[in-house]
Design a protein around this motif. Structure first.
Motif, PDB file in Angstrom:
ATOM      1  N   GLN A  90       0.845  -1.185   0.000  1.00 41.70           N
ATOM      2  CA  GLN A  90       0.000   0.000   0.000  1.00 41.70           C
ATOM      3  C   GLN A  90       0.888   1.245   0.000  1.00 41.70           C
ATOM      4  O   GLN A  90       2.031   1.206   0.488  1.00 41.70           O
ATOM      5  CB  GLN A  90      -0.913   0.009   1.229  1.00 41.70           C
ATOM      6  CG  GLN A  90      -1.878  -1.171   1.286  1.00 41.70           C
ATOM      7  CD  GLN A  90      -2.793  -1.203   0.075  1.00 41.70           C
ATOM      8  OE1 GLN A  90      -3.349  -0.184  -0.338  1.00 41.70           O
ATOM      9  NE2 GLN A  90      -2.957  -2.391  -0.503  1.00 41.70           N
ATOM     10  N   GLN A  93       2.956   2.248   2.980  1.00 38.59           N
ATOM     11  CA  GLN A  93       4.083   1.393   3.340  1.00 38.59           C
ATOM     12  C   GLN A  93       5.361   1.796   2.606  1.00 38.59           C
ATOM     13  O   GLN A  93       6.390   1.142   2.761  1.00 38.59           O
ATOM     14  CB  GLN A  93       3.763  -0.069   3.016  1.00 38.59           C
ATOM     15  CG  GLN A  93       2.635  -0.655   3.851  1.00 38.59           C
ATOM     16  CD  GLN A  93       2.337  -2.082   3.446  1.00 38.59           C
ATOM     17  OE1 GLN A  93       1.659  -2.351   2.441  1.00 38.59           O
ATOM     18  NE2 GLN A  93       2.865  -3.019   4.213  1.00 38.59           N
ATOM     19  N   ASP A 221       6.205 -10.092   5.178  1.00 33.64           N
ATOM     20  CA  ASP A 221       4.833  -9.825   5.626  1.00 33.64           C
ATOM     21  C   ASP A 221       4.948  -8.779   6.730  1.00 33.64           C
ATOM     22  O   ASP A 221       5.238  -9.105   7.876  1.00 33.64           O
ATOM     23  CB  ASP A 221       4.178 -11.102   6.147  1.00 33.64           C
ATOM     24  CG  ASP A 221       2.742 -10.884   6.618  1.00 33.64           C
ATOM     25  OD1 ASP A 221       2.331  -9.713   6.756  1.00 33.64           O
ATOM     26  OD2 ASP A 221       2.036 -11.887   6.869  1.00 33.64           O
ATOM     27  N   PHE A 222       4.728  -7.518   6.370  1.00 28.92           N
ATOM     28  CA  PHE A 222       4.954  -6.444   7.324  1.00 28.92           C
ATOM     29  C   PHE A 222       3.878  -6.382   8.402  1.00 28.92           C
ATOM     30  O   PHE A 222       4.069  -5.716   9.418  1.00 28.92           O
ATOM     31  CB  PHE A 222       5.059  -5.112   6.584  1.00 28.92           C
ATOM     32  CG  PHE A 222       6.254  -5.028   5.673  1.00 28.92           C
ATOM     33  CD1 PHE A 222       7.537  -5.001   6.199  1.00 28.92           C
ATOM     34  CD2 PHE A 222       6.101  -5.000   4.300  1.00 28.92           C
ATOM     35  CE1 PHE A 222       8.646  -4.939   5.372  1.00 28.92           C
ATOM     36  CE2 PHE A 222       7.202  -4.926   3.465  1.00 28.92           C
ATOM     37  CZ  PHE A 222       8.474  -4.897   3.993  1.00 28.92           C
ATOM     38  N   THR A 223       2.771  -7.064   8.193  1.00 28.95           N
ATOM     39  CA  THR A 223       1.766  -7.176   9.258  1.00 28.95           C
ATOM     40  C   THR A 223       2.269  -8.103  10.352  1.00 28.95           C
ATOM     41  O   THR A 223       2.151  -7.806  11.551  1.00 28.95           O
ATOM     42  CB  THR A 223       0.437  -7.690   8.694  1.00 28.95           C
ATOM     43  OG1 THR A 223      -0.029  -6.794   7.688  1.00 28.95           O
ATOM     44  CG2 THR A 223      -0.612  -7.815   9.790  1.00 28.95           C
ATOM     45  N   ALA A 224       2.853  -9.215   9.937  1.00 32.02           N
ATOM     46  CA  ALA A 224       3.401 -10.171  10.904  1.00 32.02           C
ATOM     47  C   ALA A 224       4.735  -9.703  11.466  1.00 32.02           C
ATOM     48  O   ALA A 224       5.083 -10.028  12.608  1.00 32.02           O
ATOM     49  CB  ALA A 224       3.561 -11.539  10.245  1.00 32.02           C
ATOM     50  N   PRO A 226       6.201  -6.224  11.823  1.00 30.71           N
ATOM     51  CA  PRO A 226       6.228  -4.761  11.729  1.00 30.71           C
ATOM     52  C   PRO A 226       7.579  -4.156  12.061  1.00 30.71           C
ATOM     53  O   PRO A 226       7.780  -2.950  11.849  1.00 30.71           O
ATOM     54  CB  PRO A 226       5.159  -4.331  12.737  1.00 30.71           C
ATOM     55  CG  PRO A 226       5.091  -5.450  13.718  1.00 30.71           C
ATOM     56  CD  PRO A 226       5.347  -6.700  12.928  1.00 30.71           C
ATOM     57  N   HIS A 251       6.155  -1.597   7.482  1.00 30.53           N
ATOM     58  CA  HIS A 251       4.852  -1.388   8.105  1.00 30.53           C
ATOM     59  C   HIS A 251       4.516   0.106   8.073  1.00 30.53           C
ATOM     60  O   HIS A 251       5.377   0.958   8.284  1.00 30.53           O
ATOM     61  CB  HIS A 251       4.892  -1.887   9.547  1.00 30.53           C
ATOM     62  CG  HIS A 251       3.545  -1.974  10.188  1.00 30.53           C
ATOM     63  ND1 HIS A 251       2.881  -0.878  10.678  1.00 30.53           N
ATOM     64  CD2 HIS A 251       2.725  -3.046  10.418  1.00 30.53           C
ATOM     65  CE1 HIS A 251       1.720  -1.258  11.189  1.00 30.53           C
ATOM     66  NE2 HIS A 251       1.603  -2.569  11.040  1.00 30.53           N
ATOM     67  N   ALA A 252       3.257   0.420   7.805  1.00 27.21           N
ATOM     68  CA  ALA A 252       2.850   1.819   7.653  1.00 27.21           C
ATOM     69  C   ALA A 252       3.193   2.656   8.876  1.00 27.21           C
ATOM     70  O   ALA A 252       3.587   3.823   8.748  1.00 27.21           O
ATOM     71  CB  ALA A 252       1.350   1.892   7.362  1.00 27.21           C
TER      72      ALA A 252
END
Length: 376
Positions: A90, A93, A221-224, A226, A251-252
């Motif tokens: 996104q 990010q 996987d920047f959600t997992a 960050p 991660h944002a």
């Protein structure tokens, strides 16, 4: 500049001026000898050696004069970078910076703190150290293997999980492939380190990844994770080093924090225009990268055949150890119009020369000159 600085240091005790922070007073800033290089064969700073796509030049020439008076606009640039990467990211990010050097500075400004630890390797990119010092950080630099220059994975893991200070490192900085050794670390190992140390911001400097293909981004996987941040640039491949534009991807929330400590218009309009044009001509970049990769293999074969000690692994550069005085070889190459970078004083590689890789013709010129100078 150095003489002027020394003169100021001598005079400063008697001059009334505001005192800087103690960290700044004792800081030795990163500096590079960049003057007088434009008419030389530039094999000293790992730059693109032929220049950007003609489409970049056309786009810059087409900028209307009145647009120079307007503050730069960044609409669509993040999306263009993401489309070029072909990854499910996104825009929030993707951080935009005035070169990766500015991104590194912002990372330390946002996350570095007095007494906190920077964990990294040695030798590596020299700018990490002054950035840490200006924040008052402790630096723990784990050396590469002295013979193979292999990444010290277990020692880094131990420093992350069993820190001597009792507190996990604030930052882990991995240059992959590493400058100047070319050392490569598999993306899976980087992801494992980030997963094992959630309180440490793991920053992966991927400026030279295109010449090697070890990017962590396709698996990230920047959600997992960050705490993982990846740095990229258009300097080394697309030839935009003189315009300064770099990216931080993660991660944002992390991208937001490091973006907060930069200026509102740090990237100029020319860099933005050039970036759009370069991203639209990926074929040009791919062709240049392929040419450099082939030239790297060719030069390595010449060095092997001639019995010259060298190390080549990743990136658009290699290390070689002259059989004669490296300073004299460096100077003789300069007099012949060829610039390389002496690794004088760097741990493990003192006495070597780092040679950036350009086109096949450029490397043939280098090799013929090197043979003549060293009487191989």
């Amino acid at each position: 500049m150095t003489a002027d600085r020394n003169a100021l240091d001598r005079l400063s005790p008697d001059l009334p001026f505001p005192s800087p922070r103690p960290e700044v007073e004792s800081l030795h800033a990163y500096s590079a000898p960049l003057e007088g290089r434009r008419q030389m064969l530039r094999l000293d700073f790992n730059e693109n050696t032929i220049g950007p796509s003609p489409k970049v030049v056309e786009a810059l020439r087409a900028i209307p004069a009145d647009h120079i008076a307007i503050y730069p606009e960044y609409d669509g640039l993040r999306e263009a970078v993401i489309a070029n990467l072909n990854l499910p990211l996104q825009p929030d990010q993707m951080g935009l910076f005035n070169g990766v050097d500015a991104a590194i500075h912002a990372i330390f400004h946002a996350y570095g703190d007095r007494g906190a630890t920077l964990l990294t390797t040695a030798p590596t990119f020299g700018y990490y150290t002054p950035c840490a010092q200006m924040q008052g950080m402790a630096i723990e630099a784990i050396p590469y293997d002295g013979e193979t220059f292999a990444f010290p994975l277990e020692r880094i893991r131990e420093a992350l999980l069993q820190p001597r200070s009792g507190q996990p490192p604030r930052l882990l900085l991995i240059c992959n492939p590493n400058n100047p050794t070319g050392t490569r670390l598999a993306p899976e190992r980087i992801l494992e380190l980030a997963a094992a140390a959630p309180q440490t911001l793991v920053v992966v400097d991927e400026l030279y990844e295109a010449f090697t293909g070890d990017s962590v981004l396709p698996q990230a996987d920047f959600t997992a994770l960050p705490n993982l941040l990846v740095l990229r640039s258009l300097a080394k491949t697309a030839g935009l080093a003189g315009l300064r534009i770099g990216f931080a991807i993660g991660h944002a929330a992390v991208v937001d924090r490091i973006s907060r400590v930069t200026g509102p218009y740090d990237i100029n309009s020319f860099a933005v225009t050039a970036a759009f044009a370069a991203l639209k001509d990926q074929a040009y970049v791919d062709a240049y990268v392929a040419e450099v990769t082939e030239a790297r293999a060719w030069l390595a074969e010449q060095l092997r055949s001639a019995g010259v000690r060298h190390h080549v692994e990743g990136g658009n550069y290699l290390l070689l150890w002259p059989q004669t005085d490296p300073a004299a070889v460096d100077q003789a190459l300069r007099e012949a119009g060829i610039l390389v970078r002496a690794m004088t004083g760097k741990p493990l590689i003192d006495g070597s020369l780092r040679v950036s890789i350009g086109t096949r013709d450029q490397m043939q010129r280098f090799w013929a000159t090197y043979q003549r100078i060293t009487s191989i």
